[in-house]
Every structure is written in structure tokens, then in C-alpha cells.
Scaffold this active site. Sequence first.
Site, mmCIF file in Angstrom:
data_model
loop_
_atom_site.group_PDB
_atom_site.id
_atom_site.type_symbol
_atom_site.label_atom_id
_atom_site.label_comp_id
_atom_site.label_asym_id
_atom_site.label_seq_id
_atom_site.Cartn_x
_atom_site.Cartn_y
_atom_site.Cartn_z
ATOM 1 N N TRP A 1 -28.214 -69.323 -11.716
ATOM 2 C CA TRP A 1 -27.075 -70.217 -11.976
ATOM 3 C C TRP A 1 -27.115 -70.785 -13.382
ATOM 4 C CZ3 TRP A 1 -22.933 -69.417 -9.525
ATOM 5 C CH2 TRP A 1 -22.946 -69.063 -8.161
ATOM 6 N N ASP B 1 -26.492 -79.324 -13.423
ATOM 7 C CA ASP B 1 -25.854 -78.694 -12.273
ATOM 8 C C ASP B 1 -26.728 -79.015 -11.063
ATOM 9 O OD1 ASP B 1 -24.883 -77.068 -10.276
ATOM 10 O OD2 ASP B 1 -25.014 -75.192 -11.416
ATOM 11 N N LYS C 1 -22.740 -76.830 -0.545
ATOM 12 C CA LYS C 1 -24.156 -76.654 -0.237
ATOM 13 C C LYS C 1 -24.658 -77.824 0.609
ATOM 14 C CE LYS C 1 -23.634 -73.173 -2.954
ATOM 15 N NZ LYS C 1 -23.947 -73.090 -4.367
HETATM 16 C C1 LIG Z 1 -23.255 -72.340 -5.547
HETATM 17 C C2 LIG Z 1 -23.649 -72.791 -6.900
HETATM 18 C C3 LIG Z 1 -22.767 -72.729 -8.000
HETATM 19 C C4 LIG Z 1 -21.375 -72.150 -7.893
HETATM 20 O O1 LIG Z 1 -20.585 -72.891 -7.071
HETATM 21 P P1 LIG Z 1 -19.060 -72.449 -6.788
HETATM 22 O O2 LIG Z 1 -18.541 -73.612 -6.031
HETATM 23 O O3 LIG Z 1 -19.102 -71.168 -6.024
HETATM 24 O O4 LIG Z 1 -18.397 -72.289 -8.116
HETATM 25 C C5 LIG Z 1 -23.219 -73.192 -9.208
HETATM 26 N N1 LIG Z 1 -24.457 -73.692 -9.355
HETATM 27 C C6 LIG Z 1 -25.323 -73.757 -8.330
HETATM 28 C C7 LIG Z 1 -26.675 -74.339 -8.550
HETATM 29 C C8 LIG Z 1 -24.949 -73.320 -7.068
HETATM 30 O O5 LIG Z 1 -25.811 -73.389 -6.038
#
Ligand SMILES: *Cc1c(COP(=O)(O)O)cnc(C)c1O
Length: 374
Positions: free
Chosen positions: A119, A186, A210
Amino acid sequence: MAEAPARPSGGAAAPQPHGRLFNFSAGPAVLPVSVLEEAQADLLNWRGCGVSVMEMSHRGKEFTQIFNEAEADLRELLAIPENYRVLFLQAGATSQFSAVPLNLAPAGATVDHIVTGSWSKKAAEEAGKYAAVNIVAKGDNKSIPAREQWNLTPGAAYVHYCDNETIQGVEFRGAPDAGAATLVADMSSNFCSKPVDVAKYGLIYAGAQKNIGPAGVVVVIAREDLVGNARPETPAVLDYKVMEGSLYNTPPCWSIYVCGLVFKHMLAMGGLEAVQAANEAKAAVVYDAIAASSGFYASPVAPEARSMMNIPFTIPARPELEKDFVAEAAMRGMVQLKGHRSVGGMRASVYNSMPMEGVQQLATFMQEFASRPA
Ligand SMILES: *Cc1c(COP(=O)(O)O)cnc(C)c1O
């Protein structure tokens, strides 16, 4: 025709409420049953107002109340300082891979990125469309590069990192020291899994699916001085100043509503200290099962970087058994244990709403599977 394998008795699933399975999906992921029940009860007619949350005006008094409570509850959970704005935006965490440079990096600026897995790599690639990206540290997908080796760029607009790499299962322990630089995180896959010192960050973002709700909303927590500097070409829906209040256009009303129910659920649990204690206990059950297997299972991640949320593991001596493991676990009501295609093996995602019984049942099955005669 080969006989179907006999269904072994050890670790057999006790039926779950509503016929639900233990869902180890990395995302969209498990939600609290009580929240789903509440959403179901409210589905057709929210608190007697005569319409569903899916059908009400996003500017009406009912949704305004839902929205304001969600923000207030999140502020309480994370103890978000007053000089931070909270935004509930659309297009997922991925939208922030572009929104962050467009809002925080003036044209021609350099931005620093720490890459510790898939990511953070993706975030760096997208930022490269808008800014000069300096990869100041790159991990090996199994650990976090030592802080002394980070070669921060003087004058960089910010330092971006991913607090929990969902695919590799590599997690930071608290905010890294970025010196005077603006720290951007993030936190999609460990958001609200533990207390966070928001004041150490310039900006935090997290996709909901998540840990805190359904897909369709990304939470952005931004220090106020970082709001209002977007480049002129920034799309309106990515401009933090335009989107402040999150009502410039129709927000993801239903997703925000369910996130709000999850926030209330976490507050009722005792807040993020209690959530963290439960998460630590659950993750320990899985890591202990790996450690107790005398090498049958292995975690690819360095112990000090192991994630409390996403736990990849392999069967190093007999990788051909991994697909049997995943299939048999599913027969026992434990689903979505296959590792990400880029990593292989298995991955147990044990987010906030995974019950303790789920990980206990997984550990029991791991032990039973490992002790079978070769
Ligand atoms: C799932 C995830 C993303 C992407 O999320 P989307 O909602 O599909 O754009 C980005 N960063 C991390 C750490 C993730 O787990």
C-alpha cells in the site's frame, strides 16, 4: 472418485448467530453483530422518521444529527484535538493517494515516502503524478527500516507512511519520528484499533471497510493549517477546503451512518484502550499458535513489526498443504484465510470485530492440522 475428507472433530464450528461464519477477510471485513442488528432494525424507518437512512436528504435534520454524532463520537474515541478537521469522503483510501499531494504539496515540491509494503508503494507511485517523490526508506516487506536510515529531504512537503501494511502484515508501533516534517499516515487497516496521538500527525486517512464500517467512506483527519492550500487544478471532491463539512455534494450517507454505529459500539466497549487490549489478546492467540507449532507454521514478519490486525503465515516445509488448510478451515466456518496473491500462504485478518472465539477456533484448528501424521 476420491473420497471427500472426513470432517475431523477437533475445532469444529459452533453455530454462530444468524448463521454467520468467522470471517477473516482483509476487507471489506467483519462488523459487530450488534451494529448489523441495529442497522437492520433501523433499515426501513430510521427512529420513526418514516424513511430509511438510504432515502433521507443529506441536508435534512435527521441526517445532520447522524453526521454530527458520528464526527463527535470519532473525536471522542481518538481524542482528536480541536485544531483538526474531520472529513468523511468518498472513493476510498486510494483517493487520498492523489488528494494528499494535491492538497499538501505545492507544484514543484518534493514529498518523502517510506515504503514498507504494497500500500505504501502504491501511494508513492500515485503521488509521483503530482510531486517529486523521494523514497526515503524502503523496507523488505517483512520489517520496518531502521529510523537512522531514513534519509529525510530537507524542506519536503510531508513524510508519508502506511501505519499497517494490510497485505504484508507489517505494523508500526506508534508514530515514527519525522522531526519537524509534517507526518501523513495511511491508517486504513488499523484505524481505531488502538489509541493514537493525533497531534503527532499532520494528516491521517483511513478507508472504512477494514475496521470501522462499510466500504464507501474514507475518513480524513487533517490539521487545520493543511486545509485550504489545494492546487488550483485539484478536483473539487478531493479539495479538503471545499469538502470540509463533507456536504459539498452528497456524502456516502449510509456508510457514514454505519460507521457512526460502530463508533458508539467502541465507546460502549470502553474506548480505544479497551479495543486495543482485546485486539492484543486476539492477535496473541494466533501468533502463539504459530510459535507453538515447532516450525510447522511460520510468520514471515520480524517479531517487532508484526501486525495486530493482519497475520500472514505459511507452512514452510510443506507449502502444498496450504490450500488444504484454507479449504478445511472454510469447512469449519472460518473463511477468507487465503493469503494475498502477491504473498501466498495464509492470512488471518483479525480486526476489531473478529470475536475472540473466532481466533480461538482458528488456533485449535491450526494445532490439529499441524499434528496430523505427515
Ligand atoms: C485497503 C487499503 C487501501 C485502499 O483502500 P480502498 O478503500 O480500496 O481505496 C489503502 N491502504 C491500506 C493500508 C489499505 O488496507
